[in-house]
Motif scaffolding. Structure first.
Motif, PDB file in Angstrom:
ATOM      1  N   SER A 185      29.347  17.182  14.030  1.00 50.73           N
ATOM      2  CA  SER A 185      28.776  15.893  14.420  1.00 50.73           C
ATOM      3  C   SER A 185      28.430  15.862  15.910  1.00 50.73           C
ATOM      4  CB  SER A 185      29.756  14.760  14.084  1.00 50.73           C
ATOM      5  OG  SER A 185      30.876  14.821  14.941  1.00 50.73           O
ATOM      6  N   LYS A 187      33.655  18.215   9.808  1.00 52.62           N
ATOM      7  CA  LYS A 187      33.300  16.789   9.911  1.00 52.62           C
ATOM      8  C   LYS A 187      31.970  16.505   9.214  1.00 52.62           C
ATOM      9  CE  LYS A 187      35.989  16.564  14.197  1.00 52.62           C
ATOM     10  NZ  LYS A 187      36.316  15.943  15.449  1.00 52.62           N
ATOM     11  N   LEU A 243      30.512  13.062   8.673  1.00 51.07           N
ATOM     12  CA  LEU A 243      29.778  12.337   9.724  1.00 51.07           C
ATOM     13  C   LEU A 243      28.343  12.871   9.798  1.00 51.07           C
ATOM     14  CD1 LEU A 243      32.515  12.419  12.547  1.00 51.07           C
ATOM     15  CD2 LEU A 243      32.109  10.607  10.844  1.00 51.07           C
ATOM     16  N   LYS A 244      27.474  12.137  10.514  1.00 51.72           N
ATOM     17  CA  LYS A 244      26.090  12.587  10.690  1.00 51.72           C
ATOM     18  C   LYS A 244      26.101  13.941  11.437  1.00 51.72           C
ATOM     19  CE  LYS A 244      21.669  10.782  12.432  1.00 51.72           C
ATOM     20  NZ  LYS A 244      21.216  11.933  13.151  1.00 51.72           N
ATOM     21  N   GLN A 245      25.385  14.929  10.887  1.00 48.43           N
ATOM     22  CA  GLN A 245      25.409  16.287  11.449  1.00 48.43           C
ATOM     23  C   GLN A 245      24.275  16.498  12.456  1.00 48.43           C
ATOM     24  OE1 GLN A 245      27.998  18.825  10.110  1.00 48.43           O
ATOM     25  NE2 GLN A 245      28.633  16.684  10.156  1.00 48.43           N
ATOM     26  N   SER A 267      34.662  19.221   5.291  1.00 51.33           N
ATOM     27  CA  SER A 267      35.203  17.998   5.882  1.00 51.33           C
ATOM     28  C   SER A 267      36.691  17.928   5.567  1.00 51.33           C
ATOM     29  CB  SER A 267      34.507  16.755   5.316  1.00 51.33           C
ATOM     30  OG  SER A 267      35.260  15.613   5.694  1.00 51.33           O
TER      31      SER A 267
END
Ligand SMILES: Nc1nc2c(ncn2[C@@H]2O[C@H](COP(=O)(O)OP(=O)(O)OP(=O)(O)O)[C@@H](O)[C@H]2O)c(=O)[nH]1
Ligand SMILES: [Mg+2]
Length: 452
Positions: free
Chosen positions: A309, A334, A337-339, A355
């Motif tokens: 992220s 993660k 979350l937005k990558q 994740s």
């Protein structure tokens, strides 16, 4: 060598409270010793071998209702007369029975002495004995299976067949040297070379299994590596399925390495969580970071964890460069979350998005680790070399065979070639104990526990 005429005794079950304890005696006169302390409807001297008798163990103030079984030589584990008492479990009673038996003529057995007697009496070979140790110490299914295969004599059979072939060669050389007028020399050189090349290939094939064998026995070392806050400790916890390591959003949470073992599909993996790599802001962290870097050398696989992220940082790039010669899996963490991380910059081929928060791909990561260990092109039924002593003996044998092959190429005198062949034979014999190396024998049996 051991004094084969003494009677030895040991508590064969673990010390502690339990339902039953087994106390074992081996020696020429254990039957008459048992007669003094065990009383049943049948007199001990009339016991049928391998039959369990219920009776009373009685000596001075000790009394217990227990079972007794007699194994008549040579059909016993040690090859001598052997008697086992199965008494009620419990530290005090077991110890008292053991002491009573010492009082009436037994001496306490040393570590592995029962198995050593089994070897000395020709009941098992050295490598089979090592299989017994491996079974006792096995922590994973694969280790247990390898130990069982060793105990069953798979390696022994292979080694003895190779030794037999070398013996044939030695005999052939003898004949050629004894009857030089027969003009057999050229033909002898050729057939010796063919046979040596075959034995060499068998040894090379066995040695090829050693890496896999080490993974079975010692486990595969997986280093969890990367910069601070990437989620390394979270990944350790996710792979273990419990919260072993402290996880916080404070950079530099993990100071020291944390090592834990987990089993997957019968294989053992050793996970090592490390301090995040960055420019340390204090001495303790610096020591931790140096320790992480040191661990790189001995890791079989590195799980390089980054935070997907966030943008790739210069620390990530430096770390990626330090992993070029490693078996590395890039874990882009993660994924919930937005990558935004441009992972191509890191130049690592093996990539998985995970994740630790949602558990995405954690099982797939385990599967990748499993494939790393098992994708070694090794036949399922092959004999796997798991023991470093066996590896060394095979390497020695290979060296001697190579020397012999080179000597044949140079048409060196047959009597000199036979020395290399004899040395190869002895190196192979060290594996099974079919050579007279007393030190090896003592080393092996000292690894056993008392009572085995
Ligand atoms: N959203 C999200 N947060 C995560 C994930 N994995 C870890 N985190 C969070 O990231 C922070 C750092 O996690 P750690 O596991 O302590 O990171 P670390 O790499 O061990 O850090 P150091 O020990 O400082 O090197 C914590 O707040 C975690 O809750 C994930 O998959 N998703
Ligand atoms: Mg950590």
């Amino acid at each position: 060598m051991e004094n084969l005429s003494k009677n030895i005794v040991a508590i064969s079950t673990p010390i502690g409270n339990g339902g039953i304890s087994i106390i074992r005696m081996s020696g020429n006169t254990v039957l008459s010793i048992a007669e003094r302390v065990f009383f049943a409807n049948t007199k001990v001297c009339d016991f049928e071998p391998r039959k369990l008798y219920l009776g009373t163990f009685k000596y001075k103030d000790i009394e217990d209702k227990c079972m007794c079984v007699y194994f008549k030589a040579p059909f016993s584990y040690t090859g001598e007369d052997l008697i086992e008492f199965q008494c009620h479990g419990g530290m005090m009673l077991t110890q008292k029975i053991f002491e009573s038996l010492c009082d009436v003529g037994c001496v306490p057995a040393g570590k592995g002495e029962f198995s050593k007697l089994a070897f000395l009496n020709g009941k098992i070979s050295l490598d089979e004995a090592e299989g017994v140790i491996d079974i006792i110490n096995a922590e994973s299914e694969s280790e247990l299976k390898a130990g069982y295969t060793l105990m069953q004599g798979d390696l022994k059979t292979k080694v003895e067949t190779m030794q037999d072939k070398l013996t044939e060669l030695l005999a052939k050389i003898e004949v050629t040297l004894d009857y030089p007028e027969e003009d057999l020399e050229e033909e002898t050189y050729k057939s010796i070379l063919d046979s040596l090349n075959k034995t060499k290939q068998e040894i090379v094939d066995l040695l090829k299994t050693a890496d896999f064998g080490r993974a079975i026995k010692d486990g595969t070392k997986i280093l969890i590596y990367g910069r601070t806050n990437a989620g390394k400790s979270s990944l350790l916890n996710s792979l273990l399925s419990y919260n072993r390591a402290i996880v916080t959003d404070i950079q530099g949470t993990t100071r020291d390495t944390i090592e834990e073992t987990f089993l997957y599909k019968g294989f053992k993996f050793i996970l090592i969580d490390t301090a995040g790599i960055r420019k340390a802001d204090n001495l303790v962290e610096e020591i931790g970071i140096n320790r992480s870097k040191d661990m790189l050398k001995s890791a079989d696989i590195v799980l390089f964890v980054i935070d997907g992220s966030k943008e790739i940082t210069s620390d990530d790039l430096t770390i990626a460069n330090s992993l070029r010669d490693k078996n590395c899996i890039l874990c882009v963490n993660k994924s919930d979350l937005k990558q935004i991380a441009n992972v191509d910059k890191l130049g690592i081929n093996e990539v998985i998005n995970v994740s630790c928060e949602s558990g995405e791909n954690i099982d797939n990561l385990k599967e990748k680790l499993y494939k790393f260990v098992t994708n070694k092109n090794i036949n399922n039924n092959a004999t796997i070399i798991t023991n470093s002593r066996h590896i060394n003996s095979l390497k020695d044998a290979l060296k001697n065979i190579n020397n012999a092959i080179q000597a044949i190429d140079n048409m060196i005198d047959l009597s000199l070639i036979s020395i290399d062949i004899k040395n190869a034979w002895l190196s192979l014999g060290d594996i099974t104990g079919n050579s007279d190396n007393e030190k090896i024998i003592d080393d092996i049996f000292s690894k056993f526990c008392v009572g085995k």
